[in-house]
Design an enzyme around this catalytic site. Structure first.
Site, mmCIF file in Angstrom:
data_model
loop_
_atom_site.group_PDB
_atom_site.id
_atom_site.type_symbol
_atom_site.label_atom_id
_atom_site.label_comp_id
_atom_site.label_asym_id
_atom_site.label_seq_id
_atom_site.Cartn_x
_atom_site.Cartn_y
_atom_site.Cartn_z
ATOM 1 N N ASN A 1 6.638 2.988 -17.904
ATOM 2 C CA ASN A 1 6.269 4.034 -16.953
ATOM 3 C C ASN A 1 7.374 4.269 -15.948
ATOM 4 O O ASN A 1 8.088 3.366 -15.560
ATOM 5 C CB ASN A 1 4.936 3.682 -16.249
ATOM 6 C CG ASN A 1 5.149 2.953 -14.941
ATOM 7 O OD1 ASN A 1 5.398 3.566 -13.898
ATOM 8 N ND2 ASN A 1 5.107 1.623 -14.979
ATOM 9 N N PHE B 1 5.511 6.402 -7.953
ATOM 10 C CA PHE B 1 4.557 6.417 -6.818
ATOM 11 C C PHE B 1 3.915 7.793 -6.619
ATOM 12 O O PHE B 1 3.861 8.318 -5.499
ATOM 13 C CB PHE B 1 5.220 5.988 -5.502
ATOM 14 C CG PHE B 1 5.683 4.563 -5.442
ATOM 15 C CD1 PHE B 1 5.246 3.618 -6.346
ATOM 16 C CD2 PHE B 1 6.582 4.157 -4.443
ATOM 17 C CE1 PHE B 1 5.681 2.297 -6.276
ATOM 18 C CE2 PHE B 1 7.020 2.848 -4.362
ATOM 19 C CZ PHE B 1 6.562 1.922 -5.289
ATOM 20 N N LYS C 1 5.618 -8.204 -3.753
ATOM 21 C CA LYS C 1 5.674 -8.140 -5.223
ATOM 22 C C LYS C 1 7.131 -8.040 -5.659
ATOM 23 O O LYS C 1 7.837 -7.112 -5.268
ATOM 24 C CB LYS C 1 4.880 -6.935 -5.725
ATOM 25 C CG LYS C 1 4.753 -6.904 -7.247
ATOM 26 C CD LYS C 1 3.666 -5.951 -7.655
ATOM 27 C CE LYS C 1 3.485 -5.880 -9.148
ATOM 28 N NZ LYS C 1 2.423 -4.945 -9.529
ATOM 29 N N SER D 1 9.247 -1.719 -7.667
ATOM 30 C CA SER D 1 9.123 -0.657 -8.658
ATOM 31 C C SER D 1 10.536 -0.205 -9.017
ATOM 32 O O SER D 1 11.353 0.058 -8.132
ATOM 33 C CB SER D 1 8.334 0.522 -8.100
ATOM 34 O OG SER D 1 8.563 1.640 -8.936
ATOM 35 N N MET E 1 6.434 6.480 -13.258
ATOM 36 C CA MET E 1 5.560 7.385 -12.498
ATOM 37 C C MET E 1 6.198 7.773 -11.159
ATOM 38 O O MET E 1 6.136 8.929 -10.756
ATOM 39 C CB MET E 1 4.206 6.717 -12.229
ATOM 40 C CG MET E 1 3.467 6.200 -13.466
ATOM 41 S SD MET E 1 3.095 7.479 -14.652
ATOM 42 C CE MET E 1 1.762 8.328 -13.844
ATOM 43 N N ASN F 1 6.532 -7.513 -11.124
ATOM 44 C CA ASN F 1 6.365 -6.104 -11.476
ATOM 45 C C ASN F 1 6.927 -5.875 -12.883
ATOM 46 O O ASN F 1 7.193 -6.849 -13.595
ATOM 47 C CB ASN F 1 7.114 -5.239 -10.445
ATOM 48 C CG ASN F 1 6.447 -3.889 -10.234
ATOM 49 O OD1 ASN F 1 6.066 -3.228 -11.200
ATOM 50 N ND2 ASN F 1 6.309 -3.481 -8.997
ATOM 51 N N ASN G 1 11.208 2.579 -10.191
ATOM 52 C CA ASN G 1 11.168 4.036 -10.296
ATOM 53 C C ASN G 1 11.374 4.771 -8.984
ATOM 54 O O ASN G 1 11.175 5.980 -8.903
ATOM 55 C CB ASN G 1 9.838 4.469 -10.931
ATOM 56 C CG ASN G 1 9.629 3.784 -12.270
ATOM 57 O OD1 ASN G 1 10.549 3.730 -13.085
ATOM 58 N ND2 ASN G 1 8.455 3.211 -12.485
ATOM 59 N N THR G 2 11.713 4.042 -7.936
ATOM 60 C CA THR G 2 12.078 4.659 -6.660
ATOM 61 C C THR G 2 13.482 4.196 -6.352
ATOM 62 O O THR G 2 13.742 2.987 -6.300
ATOM 63 C CB THR G 2 11.100 4.254 -5.536
ATOM 64 O OG1 THR G 2 9.809 4.774 -5.850
ATOM 65 C CG2 THR G 2 11.526 4.803 -4.183
ATOM 66 N N ASP H 1 -5.319 2.375 -10.055
ATOM 67 C CA ASP H 1 -6.076 3.275 -9.183
ATOM 68 C C ASP H 1 -5.225 3.554 -7.941
ATOM 69 O O ASP H 1 -5.416 2.980 -6.880
ATOM 70 C CB ASP H 1 -7.417 2.631 -8.814
ATOM 71 C CG ASP H 1 -8.318 3.566 -8.010
ATOM 72 O OD1 ASP H 1 -7.931 4.736 -7.792
ATOM 73 O OD2 ASP H 1 -9.397 3.122 -7.588
HETATM 74 C C1 LIG Z 1 1.419 3.009 -15.560
HETATM 75 C C2 LIG Z 1 1.728 1.882 -14.614
HETATM 76 C C3 LIG Z 1 1.803 2.145 -13.255
HETATM 77 C C4 LIG Z 1 2.083 1.102 -12.369
HETATM 78 N N1 LIG Z 1 2.128 1.376 -11.029
HETATM 79 C C5 LIG Z 1 2.347 0.367 -10.156
HETATM 80 C C6 LIG Z 1 2.303 0.594 -8.770
HETATM 81 O O1 LIG Z 1 2.057 1.707 -8.304
HETATM 82 N N2 LIG Z 1 2.534 -0.455 -7.949
HETATM 83 C C7 LIG Z 1 2.795 -1.712 -8.413
HETATM 84 O O2 LIG Z 1 2.986 -2.630 -7.619
HETATM 85 N N3 LIG Z 1 2.806 -1.967 -9.723
HETATM 86 C C8 LIG Z 1 2.590 -0.966 -10.614
HETATM 87 N N4 LIG Z 1 2.591 -1.228 -11.945
HETATM 88 C C9 LIG Z 1 2.880 -2.600 -12.419
HETATM 89 C C10 LIG Z 1 1.600 -3.385 -12.670
HETATM 90 O O3 LIG Z 1 0.887 -3.564 -11.478
HETATM 91 C C11 LIG Z 1 1.907 -4.771 -13.275
HETATM 92 O O4 LIG Z 1 2.564 -5.566 -12.317
HETATM 93 C C12 LIG Z 1 2.781 -4.678 -14.511
HETATM 94 O O5 LIG Z 1 2.355 -3.627 -15.344
HETATM 95 C C13 LIG Z 1 2.761 -5.991 -15.319
HETATM 96 O O6 LIG Z 1 1.472 -6.323 -15.713
HETATM 97 P P1 LIG Z 1 0.883 -5.992 -17.189
HETATM 98 O O7 LIG Z 1 1.850 -6.562 -18.177
HETATM 99 O O8 LIG Z 1 -0.456 -6.636 -17.172
HETATM 100 O O9 LIG Z 1 0.813 -4.514 -17.294
HETATM 101 C C14 LIG Z 1 2.319 -0.210 -12.859
HETATM 102 C C15 LIG Z 1 2.224 -0.461 -14.229
HETATM 103 C C16 LIG Z 1 1.931 0.561 -15.106
HETATM 104 C C17 LIG Z 1 1.829 0.260 -16.586
#
Ligand SMILES: Cc1cc2nc3c(=O)[nH]c(=O)nc-3n(C[C@H](O)[C@H](O)[C@H](O)COP(=O)(O)O)c2cc1C
Length: 347
Positions: free
Chosen positions: A117, A121, A220, A182, A119, A248, A184-185, A71
Site C-alpha cells: 500500500n 494517510f 511505531k 509509514s 495510501m 510498520n 508513504n509520506t 479504520d
Molecule cells: C492498506 C494498509 C494501510 C495501512 N495504514 C496504516 C496507517 O495508517 N498507520 C499505521 O501505523 N500503519 C498502517 N498500516 C500498517 C499496519 O498497521 C501494520 O503495521 C502492517 O500492515 C503489518 O501488519 P500485517 O502484516 O498484519 O498487515 C497499513 C497497512 C495496510 C496494509
C-alpha cells in the site's frame, strides 16, 4: 468459519479492486454497527476466550489488537470491537483532512498473502475522527489512536502538526501511537533519528503530563531501521517511558517475487513476518521489559501470534491477516493461545 470465508467470501471479494472492497467493508461495518441485533449476532459468532492482560496501565481483554490503517477515520470501531479484538488502533489521523496518494495505491499479492500500500494517510482529518468517536465511545475495548503528519507540513513543523492532532484526539484515546514509520509520506521515516524523535515526542509527552489523565504513548517503528537507529529509538523510549510498536510495513521486496519491485509502497503480510520478528526481538532485547512492546507484521494465526509473544511482545496486532483469513481470525488465535496455555505471566 475461516474456511468458509476463504472459500466463499474472499474468493468473491478478491474479484474487485482492493480499495473499493475496503471502502465497501468500512461502509457496511458502519451501517451494521447501528443495528444492535446484527451487532449481537456478530459478537456471538466471533466471541473469543478472554485472555486478560494489563499493559502500560491499560486492561486489555486479550492481547490481539487491530493494527492501524484499517479504520483510518475511526468510523467503524463499534463493529470492529465486536470481532473479538482485545483493542483497536484507529487512524492514522492527521490534523487536516487529506486525499492521500493518487490511485491505484493498494495491491494484493495473493500468492504471497501480502499487501502493498501507498495510501499516504488518506483521512478525513482529526476533527472528523473526533466527531465520530464522540458518537461511538465508550467501546468495550481500549482504543489506541495513531497520529501522523500532514503531507504538506514541512519536517520542521512536524512536531507542531503532531501535537495539534494529539490535542484534538486526546480525550478519545486510551493510548496514542506516534506513526513515524509509514514509507508513504516523504521523509517521515527520518523522524527516527535520535534528536528528531526527542523533539517530536517531548511536546506530546509534556502535553499528556499536564492533563487530568496522563495516557501512554507508543512509537511505531519501521522494519527497515538499522541497528543504530533502533538503539536510539529504544534508548529514548526507556528514558521517556513510551512503548514501541515493531513494526510498520517494509520497503524491501527481497521476500516477494521480483515483479513487485516496481510497486512502490509498504509491504505487509506473510513476507513481512521474518523481518518484523527480527526487529521485534532486537527491540525487546534492548528495552528489557522496561517499556512495553507491541508486535505487528505477519500475524495470520495462533502460531504466528504466539511466536511474537514469545519474542517479547506484550501485545500483537493484525491487519493483512484479517484480509486473508477473515473476521474470525481473533477467535482462532485466542483459542490457539488458550490451548497452548499462554498467559501474560508465562512470558
Ligand atoms: C492498506 C494498509 C494501510 C495501512 N495504514 C496504516 C496507517 O495508517 N498507520 C499505521 O501505523 N500503519 C498502517 N498500516 C500498517 C499496519 O498497521 C501494520 O503495521 C502492517 O500492515 C503489518 O501488519 P500485517 O502484516 O498484519 O498487515 C497499513 C497497512 C495496510 C496494509
Amino acid at each position: 468459519m475461516g474456511f468458509l470465508y476463504r472459500k466463499l467470501i474472499r474468493s468473491l471479494l478478491f474479484n474487485f479492486n482492493p480499495e473499493t472492497v475496503h471502502d465497501a467493508v468500512i461502509r457496511a461495518a458502519r451501517a451494521a454497527q447501528g443495528l444492535e441485533a446484527l451487532n449481537s449476532v456478530v459478537r456471538l459468532m466471533a466471541r473469543a476466550k478472554d485472555l486478560p492482560v494489563t499493559v502500560a496501565g491499560i486492561k486489555f481483554r486479550n492481547p490481539v489488537g487491530l493494527a492501524a490503517g484499517f479504520d483510518k477515520n475511526c468510523e467503524a470501531a463499534r463493529f470492529l470491537a465486536g470481532l473479538g479484538f482485545g483493542f483497536l488502533e484507529l487512524g492514522t489521523v492527521t490534523l487536516r483532512p487529506q486525499p492521500g496518494n493518487p490511485k491505484p495505491r493498494l495491491f494484493r499479492l495473493r500468492d504471497d498473502k501480502a499487501i502493498i500500500n501507498r495510501m499516504g494517510f488518506n483521512n478525513a482529518g482529526a476533527w472528523e475522527a473526533a466527531k465520530s468517536l464522540e458518537r461511538l465511545l465508550p467501546l468495550p475495548v481500549p482504543v489506541g489512536i495513531s497520529v501522523g503528519k500532514n503531507a504538506d507540513c514541512s519536517m520542521e513543523d512536524a512536531p507542531k502538526n503532531y501535537l495539534e492532532t494529539l490535542k484534538v484526539m486526546y480525550e478519545f484515546g486510551d493510548y496514542f501511537a506516534v506513526n513515524i514509520s509509514s514509507p508513504n509520506t516523504l521523509q517521515l521515516r527520518s523522524l527516527h533519528g535520535g534528536d528528531k524523535l526527542r523533539r517530536l515526542l517531548e511536546p506530546m509527552l509534556d502535553f499528556a503530563a499536564g492533563q487530568k489523565r496522563t495516557k501512554p504513548f507508543f512509537v511505531k517503528i519501521a522494519p527497515d531501521l538499522d541497528d543504530a537507529g533502533l538503539e536510539g529509538a529504544a534508548a529514548l523510549a526507556v528514558e521517556k517511558g513510551f512503548g514501541l510498536i515493531a513494526t510498520n510495513t517494509t520497503v524491501s521486496r527481497s521476500s516477494v517475487p521480483v515483479y513487485w519491485s516496481g510497486y512502490e509502497g509498504g509491504l505487509s503480510g506473510r513476507p513481512l513476518r521474518e523481518l518484523s520478528n527480527a526487529v521485534l526481538a532486537k527491540t525487546a532485547a534492548l528495552v528489557k521489559g522496561r517499556v512495553p512492546v507491541i508486535g505487528s507484521g505477519g500475524v495470520f494465526d495462533g502460531p504466528t501470534a504466539l511466536e511474537k509473544l514469545k519474542l517479547g511482545a506484550d501485545l500483537v496486532q493484525v491487519y493483512s491477516g484479517l484480509v486473508y483469513e477473515g473476521p474470525f481470525i481473533v477467535k482462532d488465535i485466542l483459542e490457539y493461545l488458550h490451548r497452548r496455555g499462554w498467559s501474560p505471566s508465562a512470558r
